[in-house]
Scaffold this active site. Structure first.
Site, short mmCIF file in Angstrom:
data_model
loop_
_atom_site.label_atom_id
_atom_site.label_comp_id
_atom_site.label_asym_id
_atom_site.label_seq_id
_atom_site.Cartn_x
_atom_site.Cartn_y
_atom_site.Cartn_z
N ASP A 66 -12.86 1.91 -19.73
CA ASP A 66 -12.09 0.66 -19.70
C ASP A 66 -12.49 -0.18 -20.91
O ASP A 66 -13.67 -0.27 -21.24
CB ASP A 66 -12.40 -0.09 -18.40
CG ASP A 66 -11.39 -1.19 -18.12
OD1 ASP A 66 -10.69 -1.11 -17.10
OD2 ASP A 66 -11.30 -2.15 -18.94
N ILE A 67 -11.49 -0.75 -21.57
CA ILE A 67 -11.76 -1.53 -22.78
C ILE A 67 -12.53 -2.82 -22.46
O ILE A 67 -13.24 -3.35 -23.31
CB ILE A 67 -10.43 -1.83 -23.52
CG1 ILE A 67 -10.64 -2.10 -24.99
CG2 ILE A 67 -9.67 -2.97 -22.88
CD1 ILE A 67 -9.36 -2.09 -25.80
N ASN B 116 -5.80 -0.77 -7.93
CA ASN B 116 -5.03 -1.99 -7.67
C ASN B 116 -3.56 -1.56 -7.72
O ASN B 116 -3.05 -1.23 -8.79
CB ASN B 116 -5.33 -3.05 -8.74
CG ASN B 116 -6.78 -3.49 -8.71
OD1 ASN B 116 -7.39 -3.56 -7.65
ND2 ASN B 116 -7.36 -3.78 -9.86
N GLN C 76 -2.56 -5.56 -9.98
CA GLN C 76 -2.37 -4.51 -10.98
C GLN C 76 -1.77 -5.17 -12.22
O GLN C 76 -0.77 -5.88 -12.12
CB GLN C 76 -1.42 -3.41 -10.45
CG GLN C 76 -1.25 -2.26 -11.42
CD GLN C 76 -0.32 -1.16 -10.90
OE1 GLN C 76 0.23 -1.26 -9.80
NE2 GLN C 76 -0.13 -0.13 -11.71
N HIS D 295 -3.80 3.90 -12.18
CA HIS D 295 -5.14 4.21 -12.67
C HIS D 295 -6.16 3.95 -11.59
O HIS D 295 -6.06 2.99 -10.84
CB HIS D 295 -5.48 3.40 -13.93
CG HIS D 295 -5.21 1.94 -13.81
ND1 HIS D 295 -3.95 1.39 -13.89
CD2 HIS D 295 -6.04 0.90 -13.57
CE1 HIS D 295 -4.02 0.08 -13.72
NE2 HIS D 295 -5.28 -0.23 -13.52
N HIS E 244 -9.97 3.05 -10.97
CA HIS E 244 -11.19 2.50 -11.58
C HIS E 244 -12.40 3.18 -10.94
O HIS E 244 -12.48 3.26 -9.71
CB HIS E 244 -11.34 1.01 -11.29
CG HIS E 244 -10.29 0.11 -11.87
ND1 HIS E 244 -10.52 -0.64 -13.00
CD2 HIS E 244 -9.03 -0.19 -11.47
CE1 HIS E 244 -9.44 -1.37 -13.27
NE2 HIS E 244 -8.52 -1.11 -12.35
P1 5GP Z 1 -5.63 -3.32 -13.28
O1 5GP Z 1 -5.86 -4.78 -12.99
O2 5GP Z 1 -4.21 -3.02 -13.67
O3 5GP Z 1 -6.11 -2.46 -12.14
O4 5GP Z 1 -6.58 -2.98 -14.48
C1 5GP Z 1 -6.16 -2.59 -15.74
C2 5GP Z 1 -7.40 -2.23 -16.52
O5 5GP Z 1 -7.00 -1.63 -17.73
C3 5GP Z 1 -8.27 -3.42 -16.86
O6 5GP Z 1 -9.59 -3.19 -16.34
C4 5GP Z 1 -8.25 -3.48 -18.39
O7 5GP Z 1 -9.47 -3.88 -18.96
C5 5GP Z 1 -7.87 -2.06 -18.77
N1 5GP Z 1 -7.11 -1.96 -20.01
C6 5GP Z 1 -6.02 -2.70 -20.36
N2 5GP Z 1 -5.56 -2.31 -21.57
C7 5GP Z 1 -6.37 -1.30 -21.98
C8 5GP Z 1 -6.42 -0.51 -23.17
O8 5GP Z 1 -5.61 -0.64 -24.09
N3 5GP Z 1 -7.39 0.42 -23.27
C9 5GP Z 1 -8.32 0.59 -22.27
N4 5GP Z 1 -9.24 1.53 -22.46
N5 5GP Z 1 -8.32 -0.14 -21.12
C10 5GP Z 1 -7.35 -1.08 -20.99
#
Ligand code: 5GP
Ligand code: ZN
Length: 149
Positions: free
Chosen positions: A30-31, A87, A94, A100, A102
């Site tokens: 995760d970034i 999520n 989300q 995805h 985590h």
């Molecule tokens: P969500 O809230 O959708 O479950 O989480 C999305 C996750 O994707 C977040 O933890 C965010 O830091 C990660 N993320 C968003 N954009 C990128 C990206 O371009 N590269 C990577 N490696 N992670 C990302």
């Protein structure tokens, strides 16, 4: 799907620190990690949410998340546990609409660093962290080989 950041990572059109890849899945750091080693596992084919995801692919996604949860307990990372979370949908926060999973490594007594990480979301030496997780996966595969030998 054009415009989807995770599809761009799958296609190699956006950078990511990849941990693992096969014909159906990709796992990458995760970034903005909550803890060191926070990894996302995604299907290569675009599915916005669980409603769109083939259940068999969902099972593969979890199976690899399970392996990662075991891998982060091994080697340099030495985690004591992990949070595995999806999520699903805007209502569940989300933000990237490509399914995805985590995998967030956890350590005994890490409540304060976890809370801090949740706010700061700073990367922790991604190349070294990814190498440590890959080494954990290798160690896991060796253990499995030993038990079947
Ligand atoms: P969500 O809230 O959708 O479950 O989480 C999305 C996750 O994707 C977040 O933890 C965010 O830091 C990660 N993320 C968003 N954009 C990128 C990206 O371009 N590269 C990577 N490696 N992670 C990302
Ligand atoms: Zn996508």
């Amino acid at each position: 799907m054009s415009g989807c950041i995770f599809c761009r990572i799958v296609g190699g059109d956006a950078p990511a620190t990849k941990i693992f890849e096969d014909d159906l899945l990709v796992a990458f750091l995760d970034i903005r990690p909550i803890t060191r080693g926070h990894t996302l596992v995604i299907p290569k084919s675009h599915a916005a949410d669980l409603d769109e995801l083939d259940p068999a692919l969902g099972a593969r996604l979890f199976a690899f998340g399970h392996r990662l949860a075991k891998a982060v307990r091994r080697g340099e990372l030495g985690a004591d546990g992990a949070n595995l979370v999806i999520n699903d949908g805007r209502a569940a926060f989300q933000t990237v609409h490509h399914v995805h999973l985590h995998v967030v490594p956890r350590w005994k007594g890490d409540t304060l660093t976890f809370a801090k990480g949740f706010v700061l979301r700073r990367p922790h030496d991604p190349e070294r962290t990814a190498a440590a997780i890959r080494a954990g996966l290798d160690r896991l595969a060796d253990e499995e080989e030993e038990t079947t030998a």
